[in-house]
Enzyme design. Structure first.
Site, short mmCIF file in Angstrom:
data_model
loop_
_atom_site.label_atom_id
_atom_site.label_comp_id
_atom_site.label_asym_id
_atom_site.label_seq_id
_atom_site.Cartn_x
_atom_site.Cartn_y
_atom_site.Cartn_z
N ASN A 147 -4.90 8.07 4.59
CA ASN A 147 -4.79 7.24 5.79
C ASN A 147 -3.34 7.22 6.24
OD1 ASN A 147 -6.02 5.30 7.68
ND2 ASN A 147 -4.53 3.90 6.81
N GLU A 148 -3.13 7.54 7.51
CA GLU A 148 -1.77 7.52 8.06
C GLU A 148 -0.78 8.02 7.02
OE1 GLU A 148 -0.99 3.67 9.81
OE2 GLU A 148 -2.08 4.25 11.61
N ARG B 20 0.84 -1.19 0.00
CA ARG B 20 0.00 0.00 0.00
C ARG B 20 0.88 1.25 0.00
NH1 ARG B 20 -2.74 0.01 6.07
NH2 ARG B 20 -0.80 0.04 7.22
N GLU C 214 -3.71 -8.58 6.48
CA GLU C 214 -4.19 -8.22 7.82
C GLU C 214 -5.20 -9.21 8.38
OE1 GLU C 214 -5.09 -4.01 7.33
OE2 GLU C 214 -3.09 -3.53 8.09
N LYS C 215 -5.23 -10.42 7.79
CA LYS C 215 -6.25 -11.37 8.23
C LYS C 215 -6.03 -11.86 9.66
CE LYS C 215 -4.16 -15.14 5.50
NZ LYS C 215 -3.19 -14.24 4.84
N PHE C 216 -4.81 -11.75 10.16
CA PHE C 216 -4.58 -12.17 11.55
C PHE C 216 -4.52 -10.99 12.52
CE2 PHE C 216 -2.64 -15.86 9.20
CZ PHE C 216 -3.76 -16.66 9.36
N HIS C 217 -4.99 -9.83 12.06
CA HIS C 217 -5.10 -8.66 12.93
C HIS C 217 -6.44 -8.76 13.65
CE1 HIS C 217 -5.33 -4.45 14.15
NE2 HIS C 217 -4.10 -4.24 13.67
N TRP D 147 1.61 -7.03 12.80
CA TRP D 147 2.81 -6.49 12.15
C TRP D 147 4.02 -6.40 13.07
CZ3 TRP D 147 3.45 -2.10 14.99
CH2 TRP D 147 2.31 -1.46 15.46
N GLU E 83 -7.71 4.91 15.65
CA GLU E 83 -7.53 3.46 15.55
C GLU E 83 -6.75 2.96 16.74
OE1 GLU E 83 -5.39 2.08 12.13
OE2 GLU E 83 -6.39 3.47 10.79
C1 GLA Z 1 -2.76 1.26 10.60
C2 GLA Z 1 -3.61 1.47 9.37
C3 GLA Z 1 -4.71 0.46 9.22
C4 GLA Z 1 -4.22 -0.92 9.58
C5 GLA Z 1 -3.66 -0.89 10.98
C6 GLA Z 1 -3.18 -2.26 11.45
O1 GLA Z 1 -3.22 1.90 11.70
O2 GLA Z 1 -4.16 2.76 9.32
O3 GLA Z 1 -5.15 0.49 7.88
O4 GLA Z 1 -3.25 -1.31 8.67
O5 GLA Z 1 -2.53 -0.05 10.98
O6 GLA Z 1 -2.68 -2.20 12.76
#
Ligand code: GLA
Length: 675
Positions: free
Chosen positions: A159-160, A121, A365-368, A325, A317
């Protein structure tokens, strides 16, 4: 107390009831039947704000210039029909494959010239005009469509920003860097002076010769690197501004983006970003690579409150349990999600949201963790989420209340960039580790701290703590020295005040800008060999760093007791003007630092909040009527304390001797008039 920026959105409610409580939702990953089930469950969980379209670009613009908002329309309407507010992503955080295929020149390039490819991304160069044009076309179309939709409460730009792509070294970035430098310095001579290019034959004769700090054979010019950080932070802020301006052409809804005030990301100087946000929002995840992740959480929350100028802010968030991660992704223990969430609320958040609503089945991110885990509604996480949502509803009563602090801690992204550069006295130095060490001691002491920018006014504080502020301008240093001259108390730790904003050393002895105030001078740094420490006169040990401190008006409070500096001062105290200034020339062990700061706090008249036990976090929020005492037990022991009021967690009145369970959370409302 007075913080640097003015309060932003004082009523962070965004027209919604209770605290803001919600999540990122990625409906692109699910079927319309699942959307309906999701929204019903969101209501059950008390969710009132949902961030959507954060990664929506390839869905709403599947082919260049061809917009299809049908799916998004349906989700926005569905949320609205169910009374859930929308935090609408502009969708620009990741370019779709068609864009990077049509225009591979938008891809970012690393310092060694390698292109970073799509498949992850944020694969775009922040300076790319092509990316900017395409992103703004998407933003315009999205804002025109939803800018007045009653569901939309907040705009979520990208985003971020700069999470992965903050530093791009491509030719387009290089050209933009040169323009930024011309604007900063005006003439090439001024740049040569600032960058110290008399060294190693680096003198520039034309702007065109200047490059980003690309990979070199040897150490690279440090000022070039620091300026590249400044430029890169400004460049992404500029992108934010462009998106926000485009939104504002057609929409009056507040605009923000999610900051990353955290231990492991340092590329944005958010002190320079804050004024552009209608609402200050942060993302924070517990970092299990640190020894005490919950204390770093508290630091990040206090820093976010600092960015908000003391006004309420939004946690955009965090996670219900493990992330995906870190090297080892630790699941939260029962009660930990509540504790973490309430630590943010205690420190000024008027809303707490999570990544993400429903755990993905595919993708990295399936294991988040999520609010709705793979295991569904029978899970421990879901049960805790529903309880938390109900509590968030009850906590609406404390919206807009504030936190009083009499201690300020100066935190600087510029010193983080500059202090950690190569070719310094020791590679064991880490700016953020020193900031955290000072903060942790204050946390252990139960002292609530405002985190402030260098140069922020210090009026009204009793004590300012200045950890390893390596790079500081004369005017920002003067704010600290004026504060002490006027009667304030300051604690300054080693490697502070060393260089000005051009990374030029202040000659005449360390610690440069603070030497006079501290009443000491130091001829050279004496960092310690790996694994070694030095004995101190109070029976403790110093690590990492030492210095041959000479007293020039200060008194020695602790001295070195072994090694070549035996007998020389290690910790000093000086009277400066009407105030007091302490200097720490080594890293004290946590207990010694706590003991020292106890004395300092005592002299400064700082009153720690009495905690019922070690490891129990106590923070107060108040308004004119009430005070809410947050007690968060981070230990495995039950602790007892005397309190009276109403516990908003259990919804029971409490009085007298009360037990706080291991890992437990209490939020006690007290009537200020009654006390
Ligand atoms: C960041 C991103 C999210 C996601 C989370 C995972 O905060 O903004 O899209 O990837 O991390 O912890």
């Amino acid at each position: 107390m007075l913080l640097q920026t003015q309060p932003k959105e004082t009523a962070l409610g965004l027209g919604l009831d209770g605290l803001l409580f919600g999540c990122d939702y990625n409906p692109e990953q699910w079927s319309p039947e699942t959307w309906r089930e999701d929204v019903a469950l969101m209501r059950q969980a008390g969710v009132n704000l949902v961030a959507i379209n954060v990664f929506g670009w390839s869905h709403v613009e599947p082919r260049p210039g061809e917009f299809d908002f049908s799916g998004l329309d349906e989700v926005v309407d569905l949320l609205h029909a169910n009374g859930i507010g929308v935090n609408l992503g502009t969708g620009t955080s990741s370019p779709p494959p068609w864009l990077t295929t049509l225009h591979p020149e938008v891809l970012p390039v690393t310092a060694d010239g390698t292109t970073r490819w799509p498949g992850g991304r944020q694969a775009y160069c922040p300076s790319s005009p092509v990316f900017r044009e395409r992103a703004l076309a998407l933003v315009r179309a999205t804002a025109e469509r939803y800018g007045a939709h009653p569901a939309v409460r907040l705009w979520h730009v990208s985003n971020e920003l700069g999470c992965h792509n903050a530093l791009c070294y491509c030719d387009v970035s290089a050209a933009s860097f040169r323009r930024w430098l011309e604007n900063r310095y005006g003439t090439i001579e001024a740049l040569n002076e600032a960058w110290g290019t008399a060294f190693w034959s680096q003198r520039y004769s034309a702007w065109a010769e200047i490059l980003p700090p690309r990979a070199t054979l040897s150490f690279i010019n440090p000022t070039q690197t620091i300026d590249f950080h400044r430029f890169s932070s400004d460049e992404i802020l500029d992108h934010y501004r462009a998106e926000a301006a485009t939104i504002r052409e057609t929409s009056a809804i507040p605009v923000t983006t999610n900051f990353m005030v955290t231990a492991h990301i340092k590329n944005q100087d958010y002190w320079t970003w804050a004024a552009d946000m209608d609402v200050i929002a942060n993302d924070h995840y517990l970092d299990h690579r640190l020894e005490r992740p919950h204390v770093e959480l508290a630091f990040a929350a206090d820093a976010t409150r600092g960015l908000a100028g003391g006004a309420p802010w939004l946690l955009m968030e965090h996670s219900t349990s493990a992330v995906n991660w870190q090297p080892r992704n630790i699941a939260k223990a029962p009660g930990e999600m509540l504790r973490n969430t309430m630590s943010h609320v205690a420190r000024g958040a008027d809303g707490t949201c999570f990544f993400q609503w429903r755990a993905s089945l595919k993708g990295t991110e399936k294991f988040h963790s999520a609010l709705l885990p793979h295991a569904g509604t029978r899970s421990k996480v879901w049960k805790e989420v529903v309880e938390l949502g109900a509590l968030a509803g009850r906590l609406g009563e404390l919206r807009g209340s504030t936190i009083d602090a009499t201690v300020a801690l100066v935190f600087s992204w510029e010193s983080w960039w500059a202090g950690d550069l190569e070719a310094h006295p020791t590679t064991d130095f880490s700016y953020i580790a020193q900031v955290h060490a000072a903060y942790e001691a204050l946390w252990d002491l139960g002292v609530t701290v405002d985190v402030v920018a260098p140069g922020a006014p210090l009026d009204g504080y009793s004590l300012v703590v200045v950890p390893s502020l390596y790079l500081v301008s004369d005017s920002d240093a003067k704010v600290v020295t004026d504060f002490v001259d006027a009667g304030g108390h300051a604690v300054v730790t080693f490697f502070s005040g060393i260089v000005d904003e051009t990374d030029g050393v202040r000659p005449g002895g360390y610690p440069g800008a603070f030497r006079r105030m501290l009443g000491v001078t130091v001829d050279e740094f004496a960092p310690l060999a790996v694994g070694s420490s030095v004995a101190l006169s109070d029976g403790s040990r110093g690590t990492l760093w030492s210095e041959p401190v000479e007293l020039v008006g200060a008194e020695a409070v602790v001295s070195y007791a072994s090694g070549p500096l035996a007998g020389r001062p290690a910790v000093t105290r000086a009277t400066a003007g009407a105030g007091t200034a302490w200097y720490l020339s080594t890293v004290l062990e946590p207990d010694s630092l706590i003991a020292l700061l106890t004395r300092v706090a005592d002299e400064a008249g700082v009153l720690p909040v009495a905690a019922p036990g070690t490891g129990v976090e106590v923070v107060r929020r108040r308004d004119s009527q009430n005070e809410w005492v947050f007690l968060l037990n981070h230990t495995d022991e039950t602790v007892h304390h005397d309190v009276s009021g109403f516990d908003l967690v259990t919804e029971q009145p409490v009085s007298g001797r009360v037990a706080l369970a291991p890992g437990g959370t209490q939020i006690i409302r007290q009537d200020r008039k009654a006390s």
